[in-house]
Design a protein around this motif. Structure first.
Motif, PDB file in Angstrom:
ATOM      1  N   LEU A  45       1.700   0.736  -1.035  1.00 49.39           N
ATOM      2  CA  LEU A  45       3.071   0.477  -1.473  1.00 49.39           C
ATOM      3  C   LEU A  45       4.043   1.481  -0.854  1.00 49.39           C
ATOM      4  CD1 LEU A  45       2.507  -0.411  -5.231  1.00 49.39           C
ATOM      5  CD2 LEU A  45       3.003  -1.968  -3.340  1.00 49.39           C
ATOM      6  N   LYS A  46       3.604   2.711  -0.650  1.00 50.92           N
ATOM      7  CA  LYS A  46       4.442   3.702   0.041  1.00 50.92           C
ATOM      8  C   LYS A  46       4.652   3.295   1.493  1.00 50.92           C
ATOM      9  CE  LYS A  46       3.152   7.639  -2.820  1.00 50.92           C
ATOM     10  NZ  LYS A  46       2.418   8.922  -2.855  1.00 50.92           N
ATOM     11  N   ARG A  47       3.592   2.834   2.152  1.00 44.17           N
ATOM     12  CA  ARG A  47       3.711   2.392   3.558  1.00 44.17           C
ATOM     13  C   ARG A  47       4.684   1.224   3.681  1.00 44.17           C
ATOM     14  NH1 ARG A  47      -1.678   3.983   3.855  1.00 44.17           N
ATOM     15  NH2 ARG A  47      -2.529   2.009   3.158  1.00 44.17           N
ATOM     16  N   GLN A  48       4.701   0.372   2.672  1.00 41.54           N
ATOM     17  CA  GLN A  48       5.600  -0.785   2.685  1.00 41.54           C
ATOM     18  C   GLN A  48       7.026  -0.420   2.278  1.00 41.54           C
ATOM     19  OE1 GLN A  48       3.971  -3.805   0.121  1.00 41.54           O
ATOM     20  NE2 GLN A  48       2.142  -4.086   1.366  1.00 41.54           N
ATOM     21  N   GLY A  49       7.240   0.787   1.773  1.00 40.74           N
ATOM     22  CA  GLY A  49       8.565   1.198   1.336  1.00 40.74           C
ATOM     23  C   GLY A  49       8.933   0.722  -0.055  1.00 40.74           C
ATOM     24  N   VAL A  50       7.968   0.201  -0.803  1.00 42.36           N
ATOM     25  CA  VAL A  50       8.224  -0.276  -2.168  1.00 42.36           C
ATOM     26  C   VAL A  50       8.450   0.909  -3.107  1.00 42.36           C
ATOM     27  CG1 VAL A  50       7.265  -1.568  -4.114  1.00 42.36           C
ATOM     28  CG2 VAL A  50       6.915  -2.380  -1.777  1.00 42.36           C
ATOM     29  N   ILE A  51       7.660   1.956  -2.928  1.00 43.34           N
ATOM     30  CA  ILE A  51       7.858   3.186  -3.701  1.00 43.34           C
ATOM     31  C   ILE A  51       8.024   4.343  -2.722  1.00 43.34           C
ATOM     32  CG2 ILE A  51       6.662   2.418  -5.768  1.00 43.34           C
ATOM     33  CD1 ILE A  51       4.192   3.842  -4.864  1.00 43.34           C
ATOM     34  N   ASP A  52       8.673   5.419  -3.183  1.00 44.66           N
ATOM     35  CA  ASP A  52       8.990   6.558  -2.324  1.00 44.66           C
ATOM     36  C   ASP A  52       7.904   7.617  -2.383  1.00 44.66           C
ATOM     37  OD1 ASP A  52      11.485   5.417  -1.670  1.00 44.66           O
ATOM     38  OD2 ASP A  52      12.359   6.239  -3.516  1.00 44.66           O
ATOM     39  N   ARG A  94      14.956   4.491  -7.847  1.00 46.94           N
ATOM     40  CA  ARG A  94      15.955   3.504  -7.413  1.00 46.94           C
ATOM     41  C   ARG A  94      15.613   2.143  -8.015  1.00 46.94           C
ATOM     42  NH1 ARG A  94      13.537   1.046  -2.597  1.00 46.94           N
ATOM     43  NH2 ARG A  94      11.752   2.294  -2.017  1.00 46.94           N
ATOM     44  N   PRO A  95      16.609   1.260  -8.076  1.00 48.68           N
ATOM     45  CA  PRO A  95      16.332  -0.059  -8.670  1.00 48.68           C
ATOM     46  C   PRO A  95      15.154  -0.732  -7.972  1.00 48.68           C
ATOM     47  CG  PRO A  95      18.667   0.206  -8.251  1.00 48.68           C
ATOM     48  CD  PRO A  95      17.971   1.393  -7.630  1.00 48.68           C
ATOM     49  N   PRO A  96      14.306  -1.384  -8.702  1.00 49.79           N
ATOM     50  CA  PRO A  96      14.384  -1.815 -10.108  1.00 49.79           C
ATOM     51  C   PRO A  96      13.892  -0.774 -11.109  1.00 49.79           C
ATOM     52  CG  PRO A  96      12.449  -2.763  -9.117  1.00 49.79           C
ATOM     53  CD  PRO A  96      13.146  -1.972  -8.037  1.00 49.79           C
ATOM     54  N   PHE A  97      13.651   0.460 -10.695  1.00 49.40           N
ATOM     55  CA  PHE A  97      13.253   1.599 -11.533  1.00 49.40           C
ATOM     56  C   PHE A  97      11.847   1.489 -12.105  1.00 49.40           C
ATOM     57  CE2 PHE A  97      17.932   1.444 -11.912  1.00 49.40           C
ATOM     58  CZ  PHE A  97      18.206   2.593 -11.183  1.00 49.40           C
ATOM     59  N   MET A  98      11.250   0.316 -12.087  1.00 50.23           N
ATOM     60  CA  MET A  98       9.860   0.148 -12.527  1.00 50.23           C
ATOM     61  C   MET A  98       9.197  -0.872 -11.604  1.00 50.23           C
ATOM     62  SD  MET A  98       7.538   1.100 -14.700  1.00 50.23           S
ATOM     63  CE  MET A  98       8.422   1.869 -16.023  1.00 50.23           C
ATOM     64  N   VAL A  99       8.075  -0.472 -11.012  1.00 46.79           N
ATOM     65  CA  VAL A  99       7.321  -1.367 -10.126  1.00 46.79           C
ATOM     66  C   VAL A  99       5.992  -1.672 -10.787  1.00 46.79           C
ATOM     67  CG1 VAL A  99       6.219  -1.597  -7.872  1.00 46.79           C
ATOM     68  CG2 VAL A  99       8.422  -0.425  -8.060  1.00 46.79           C
ATOM     69  N   ASN A 100       5.741  -2.938 -11.039  1.00 46.72           N
ATOM     70  CA  ASN A 100       4.447  -3.387 -11.552  1.00 46.72           C
ATOM     71  C   ASN A 100       3.652  -3.909 -10.369  1.00 46.72           C
ATOM     72  OD1 ASN A 100       5.083  -2.989 -14.356  1.00 46.72           O
ATOM     73  ND2 ASN A 100       6.382  -4.783 -14.200  1.00 46.72           N
ATOM     74  N   TYR A 101       2.427  -3.460 -10.260  1.00 49.97           N
ATOM     75  CA  TYR A 101       1.585  -3.924  -9.159  1.00 49.97           C
ATOM     76  C   TYR A 101       0.155  -4.045  -9.647  1.00 49.97           C
ATOM     77  CZ  TYR A 101       0.521   1.083  -8.546  1.00 49.97           C
ATOM     78  OH  TYR A 101       0.132   2.384  -8.735  1.00 49.97           O
ATOM     79  N   GLN A 102      -0.604  -4.838  -8.930  1.00 47.49           N
ATOM     80  CA  GLN A 102      -2.002  -5.021  -9.294  1.00 47.49           C
ATOM     81  C   GLN A 102      -2.826  -5.258  -8.055  1.00 47.49           C
ATOM     82  OE1 GLN A 102      -1.885  -8.247 -12.077  1.00 47.49           O
ATOM     83  NE2 GLN A 102      -1.895  -9.796 -10.505  1.00 47.49           N
ATOM     84  N   GLY A 103      -4.107  -5.071  -8.231  1.00 46.27           N
ATOM     85  CA  GLY A 103      -5.031  -5.276  -7.129  1.00 46.27           C
ATOM     86  C   GLY A 103      -6.419  -5.467  -7.679  1.00 46.27           C
ATOM     87  N   CYS A 104      -7.349  -5.601  -6.779  1.00 44.37           N
ATOM     88  CA  CYS A 104      -8.738  -5.733  -7.216  1.00 44.37           C
ATOM     89  C   CYS A 104      -9.656  -5.018  -6.242  1.00 44.37           C
ATOM     90  CB  CYS A 104      -9.136  -7.193  -7.382  1.00 44.37           C
ATOM     91  SG  CYS A 104      -9.243  -8.127  -5.868  1.00 44.37           S
ATOM     92  N   LEU A 105     -10.772  -4.589  -6.771  1.00 43.54           N
ATOM     93  CA  LEU A 105     -11.847  -4.030  -5.977  1.00 43.54           C
ATOM     94  C   LEU A 105     -12.880  -5.140  -5.856  1.00 43.54           C
ATOM     95  CD1 LEU A 105     -12.921  -1.526  -4.557  1.00 43.54           C
ATOM     96  CD2 LEU A 105     -13.930  -0.811  -6.730  1.00 43.54           C
ATOM     97  N   PHE A 106     -13.195  -5.522  -4.625  1.00 40.43           N
ATOM     98  CA  PHE A 106     -14.030  -6.691  -4.379  1.00 40.43           C
ATOM     99  C   PHE A 106     -15.188  -6.328  -3.462  1.00 40.43           C
ATOM    100  CE2 PHE A 106     -15.073 -10.146  -1.418  1.00 40.43           C
ATOM    101  CZ  PHE A 106     -15.528 -11.085  -2.311  1.00 40.43           C
ATOM    102  N   ARG A 107     -16.336  -6.928  -3.732  1.00 40.50           N
ATOM    103  CA  ARG A 107     -17.482  -6.799  -2.823  1.00 40.50           C
ATOM    104  C   ARG A 107     -18.336  -8.045  -2.900  1.00 40.50           C
ATOM    105  NH1 ARG A 107     -22.664  -2.711  -2.821  1.00 40.50           N
ATOM    106  NH2 ARG A 107     -23.053  -2.875  -0.605  1.00 40.50           N
ATOM    107  N   SER A 108     -18.753  -8.484  -1.752  1.00 46.59           N
ATOM    108  CA  SER A 108     -19.763  -9.515  -1.630  1.00 46.59           C
ATOM    109  C   SER A 108     -20.896  -8.882  -0.819  1.00 46.59           C
ATOM    110  CB  SER A 108     -19.194 -10.745  -0.912  1.00 46.59           C
ATOM    111  OG  SER A 108     -20.184 -11.728  -0.773  1.00 46.59           O
ATOM    112  N   TYR A 109     -22.002  -8.552  -1.487  1.00 43.95           N
ATOM    113  CA  TYR A 109     -23.109  -7.818  -0.872  1.00 43.95           C
ATOM    114  C   TYR A 109     -23.676  -8.587   0.311  1.00 43.95           C
ATOM    115  CZ  TYR A 109     -27.370  -5.028  -0.633  1.00 43.95           C
ATOM    116  OH  TYR A 109     -28.375  -4.215  -0.215  1.00 43.95           O
ATOM    117  N   PRO A 110     -23.973  -7.934   1.405  1.00 44.73           N
ATOM    118  CA  PRO A 110     -24.014  -6.494   1.673  1.00 44.73           C
ATOM    119  C   PRO A 110     -22.721  -5.956   2.289  1.00 44.73           C
ATOM    120  CG  PRO A 110     -25.061  -7.618   3.479  1.00 44.73           C
ATOM    121  CD  PRO A 110     -24.584  -8.685   2.513  1.00 44.73           C
TER     122      PRO A 110
END
Length: 148
Positions: free
Chosen positions: A109-116, A56-72
């Motif tokens: 993104l599925k939980r948010q309904g952005v993608i099916d 469904r529109p917009p037919f392409m979803v661009n998303y990004q994220g990061c893996l972060f850690r501050s020890y410990p």
């Protein structure tokens, strides 16, 4: 060197180095288990960008994220909200493989309904059978110290 002493490294980009192990003019893959897996990141930030087609529109979803850690602390999967801020999706005591990290972002993104939701066959065709790099896989006599 005294084995009981702590050594501090800066700006290592070990994930890039791990990908080159075993190639000509680089150390063998056993270097991962002998040394690299024993280095604990005190501050870790790895960003990733992904795209996903939708029916469904917009037919392409661009998303990004990061893996972060501050020890410990925990390894945290963070989703970019698009406003220059990140929202925590999940926390893990052990570092997730990059395929698992991507799946955590996708599930959010599925939980948010952005993608099916998709059927298992289409999901397999998107991800393939291999979602880990060689050093993230379970290997005989391999060190998994990189996860902590």
């Amino acid at each position: 060197l005294d084995p009981g002493k702590t050594i501090v490294f800066y700006n290592l980009k070990l994930d890039v180095l791990r990908g080159d192990l075993g190639a000509p003019a680089f150390p063998g893959k056993d270097f991962q288990d002998r040394f690299l897996s024993r280095v604990k990141p005190v501050y870790y930030l790895r960003t990733r960008q992904y795209s996903r087609s939708t029916s469904r529109p917009p037919f392409m979803v661009n998303y990004q994220g990061c893996l972060f850690r501050s020890y410990p602390g925990q390894f945290q999967t963070l989703l970019d909200t698009g406003s220059g801020k990140y929202r925590r999706v999940e926390g893990n005591a052990v570092r997730p493989a990059l395929g698992d990290f991507k799946e955590q972002l996708t599930e959010e993104l599925k939980r948010q309904g952005v993608i099916d939701e998709e059927n298992k066959t289409l999901n397999f065709l998107r991800t393939g059978y291999k979602t880990t790099t060689w050093w993230e896989e379970e290997r005989e006599d391999a060190s998994d110290s990189w996860k902590t």
